[in-house]
Write a protein that holds these residues in place. Structure first.
Motif, PDB file in Angstrom:
ATOM      1  N   GLY A 132       0.742  -1.253  -0.193  1.00 15.61           N
ATOM      2  CA  GLY A 132       0.092  -0.023   0.135  1.00 15.61           C
ATOM      3  C   GLY A 132       0.859   1.072  -0.113  1.00 15.61           C
ATOM      4  O   GLY A 132       0.262   2.404   0.459  1.00 15.61           O
ATOM      5  N   ALA A 133       2.038   1.135  -0.288  1.00 16.39           N
ATOM      6  CA  ALA A 133       2.895   2.580  -0.529  1.00 16.39           C
ATOM      7  C   ALA A 133       2.554   3.024  -1.773  1.00 16.39           C
ATOM      8  O   ALA A 133       1.702   2.587  -2.570  1.00 16.39           O
ATOM      9  CB  ALA A 133       4.366   2.186  -0.693  1.00 16.39           C
ATOM     10  N   ARG A 134       2.929   4.326  -1.937  1.00 20.36           N
ATOM     11  CA  ARG A 134       2.631   4.920  -3.093  1.00 20.36           C
ATOM     12  C   ARG A 134       3.677   5.953  -3.636  1.00 20.36           C
ATOM     13  O   ARG A 134       4.679   6.297  -2.778  1.00 20.36           O
ATOM     14  CB  ARG A 134       1.243   5.966  -2.741  1.00 20.36           C
ATOM     15  N   CYS A 135       3.556   6.585  -5.018  1.00 22.59           N
ATOM     16  CA  CYS A 135       4.788   7.211  -5.374  1.00 22.59           C
ATOM     17  C   CYS A 135       4.035   8.626  -6.202  1.00 22.59           C
ATOM     18  O   CYS A 135       3.314   8.305  -7.138  1.00 22.59           O
ATOM     19  CB  CYS A 135       5.515   6.411  -6.249  1.00 22.59           C
ATOM     20  N   ASN A 136       4.750   9.701  -6.058  1.00 20.08           N
ATOM     21  CA  ASN A 136       4.512  10.781  -6.919  1.00 20.08           C
ATOM     22  C   ASN A 136       5.939  11.411  -7.132  1.00 20.08           C
ATOM     23  O   ASN A 136       5.799  12.621  -7.382  1.00 20.08           O
ATOM     24  CB  ASN A 136       3.602  11.634  -6.591  1.00 20.08           C
ATOM     25  N   LYS A 137       6.821  10.859  -7.371  1.00 19.96           N
ATOM     26  CA  LYS A 137       8.394  11.167  -7.529  1.00 19.96           C
ATOM     27  C   LYS A 137       9.229  10.248  -8.242  1.00 19.96           C
ATOM     28  O   LYS A 137       9.243   9.064  -7.931  1.00 19.96           O
ATOM     29  CB  LYS A 137       9.113  11.519  -6.086  1.00 19.96           C
ATOM     30  N   TYR A 138       9.624  10.743  -9.378  1.00 15.62           N
ATOM     31  CA  TYR A 138      10.159  10.088 -10.457  1.00 15.62           C
ATOM     32  C   TYR A 138      11.766  10.619 -10.554  1.00 15.62           C
ATOM     33  O   TYR A 138      11.871  11.703 -10.722  1.00 15.62           O
ATOM     34  CB  TYR A 138       9.683   9.937 -11.699  1.00 15.62           C
ATOM     35  N   VAL A 139      12.662   9.711 -10.379  1.00 14.87           N
ATOM     36  CA  VAL A 139      14.048  10.298 -10.145  1.00 14.87           C
ATOM     37  C   VAL A 139      14.824   9.695 -11.470  1.00 14.87           C
ATOM     38  O   VAL A 139      14.869   8.480 -11.365  1.00 14.87           O
ATOM     39  CB  VAL A 139      14.986  10.125  -8.765  1.00 14.87           C
ATOM     40  N   GLU A 140      15.169  10.567 -12.419  1.00 18.62           N
ATOM     41  CA  GLU A 140      15.907  10.097 -13.495  1.00 18.62           C
ATOM     42  C   GLU A 140      17.360   9.684 -13.085  1.00 18.62           C
ATOM     43  O   GLU A 140      18.252  10.457 -12.371  1.00 18.62           O
ATOM     44  CB  GLU A 140      15.885  11.252 -14.777  1.00 18.62           C
ATOM     45  N   THR A 160      10.428   7.041  -6.047  1.00 17.00           N
ATOM     46  CA  THR A 160      10.580   7.126  -4.541  1.00 17.00           C
ATOM     47  C   THR A 160       9.352   6.900  -4.186  1.00 17.00           C
ATOM     48  O   THR A 160       8.518   7.946  -4.179  1.00 17.00           O
ATOM     49  CB  THR A 160      11.218   8.585  -4.122  1.00 17.00           C
ATOM     50  N   VAL A 161       9.217   5.989  -3.269  1.00 16.80           N
ATOM     51  CA  VAL A 161       7.933   5.718  -2.685  1.00 16.80           C
ATOM     52  C   VAL A 161       7.659   5.927  -1.362  1.00 16.80           C
ATOM     53  O   VAL A 161       8.857   6.186  -0.590  1.00 16.80           O
ATOM     54  CB  VAL A 161       7.449   4.077  -2.809  1.00 16.80           C
ATOM     55  N   GLU A 162       6.535   6.271  -0.840  1.00 15.99           N
ATOM     56  CA  GLU A 162       6.243   6.554   0.741  1.00 15.99           C
ATOM     57  C   GLU A 162       5.106   5.708   1.201  1.00 15.99           C
ATOM     58  O   GLU A 162       4.297   5.212   0.591  1.00 15.99           O
ATOM     59  CB  GLU A 162       5.807   8.087   0.702  1.00 15.99           C
ATOM     60  N   TRP A 163       5.735   5.072   2.457  1.00 16.91           N
ATOM     61  CA  TRP A 163       4.729   4.190   3.103  1.00 16.91           C
ATOM     62  C   TRP A 163       4.277   4.716   4.480  1.00 16.91           C
ATOM     63  O   TRP A 163       5.303   4.890   5.058  1.00 16.91           O
ATOM     64  CB  TRP A 163       5.379   2.783   3.174  1.00 16.91           C
TER      65      TRP A 163
END
Length: 273
Positions: A132-140, A160-163
């Motif tokens: 159930g983690a989620r992500c709104n950050k993409y790191v190239e 980069t996920v946040e739980w």
């Protein structure tokens, strides 16, 4: 290996166990990339966590975390999770993450973060669908050029996920309502059955419902088949994720495509600021 049931999980603190972790890292990745004991020992004495999975006293998996701080908030940075190649597909990774949550709560954390390659669907299934983690950050190219077998020849782009471990898990539907208009990368399969990304849709502006980002179901096999096709998927998905994350969307789930067995679908939901 499927008959093995006596796998024990516990925290690790002794120098002897930490040396066994370092040796396991060398098996999974390389001697060059194994984490020095002085670093892991210092971390666990200062808010970090090392967890191990054991058969008898043989370590077959581990998870290492240390404290993070972004200038405003303290959180637990989940750095490495590794399973011995002979003991994979036994659910060990998920059990280590569940134990990590328990130990993090004991130490007062409410947030655990980590990175993973969004094209590795086994990791995505665990991180987003199961935990159930989620992500709104993409790191190239997060870690620069990497030479290990899994990453060689590809930019090391990462989610980069946040739980948020004190929040109640959000119940996900058994099946999402889906149509081709909500697919943001159009895909065809080539003559060998491998998916090929075509047109990108970067103009959707709805703030309701879901969007779906297709990714190959088995990136490592696809990469061996065609490094150019693998790179095309990296570039296409990177562009799509970056665009929609910057415009208020969050990756909340990963599911199998019901119409194309060569694909998984990332589910994006809109989150109001």
């Amino acid at each position: 290996m499927s008959n093995i049931i006596n796998i024990n999980f516990r925290t690790i603190e002794s120098i002897g166990d930490l040396e066994n972790v370092r040796r396991l890292e060398s098996i999974i990745w390389s001697e060059y990339e194994s984490t020095p004991i002085h670093q892991t020992l210092t971390a666990i004495k200062n808010g970090g966590i090392m967890l191990g999975a054991f058969i008898d006293e043989k370590i077959i998996g581990f998870q290492f975390s240390f404290p993070g701080f972004n200038g405003e908030k303290v959180y637990l940075c989940s750095h490495i999770l590794g399973i011995h190649p002979e003991y994979r597909k036994l659910g060990i990774g998920e059990k280590l993450k569940r134990l990590q949550k328990e130990e993090a709560l004991k130490k007062g954390y409410d947030l655990i973060t980590w990175t993973y390659d969004p094209l590795e669907t086994v990791n995505g299934n665990l991180n987003l669908h199961k935990l159930g983690a989620r992500c709104n950050k993409y790191v190239e190219n997060c870690y620069g050029e990497m030479q290990d077998e899994l990453n060689e020849g590809m930019p090391s782009d990462r989610f980069t996920v946040e739980w948020w471990i004190k929040e109640e898990a959000v119940e996900k539907p058994n099946q999402y309502e889906f149509d081709n208009d909500s697919l943001v990368i159009k895909v065809v399969n080539d003559s060998k059955g491998y998916p090929v990304p075509l047109e990108l849709d970067l103009i959707k502006n709805s703030e309701s419902g879901f969007l779906f980002v297709p990714v190959p179901s088995d990136m490592q096999t696809l990469k061996k088949y065609s490094s150019e096709l693998a790179l095309s998927w990296r570039m296409s998905t990177g562009q799509v994720f970056t665009h929609y994350f910057q415009n208020g969307w969050t990756a909340i789930d990963l599911v199998k495509s019901q119409s194309n067995p060569a694909l998984y679908l990332y589910v994006l939901g809109y989150v109001k600021a």
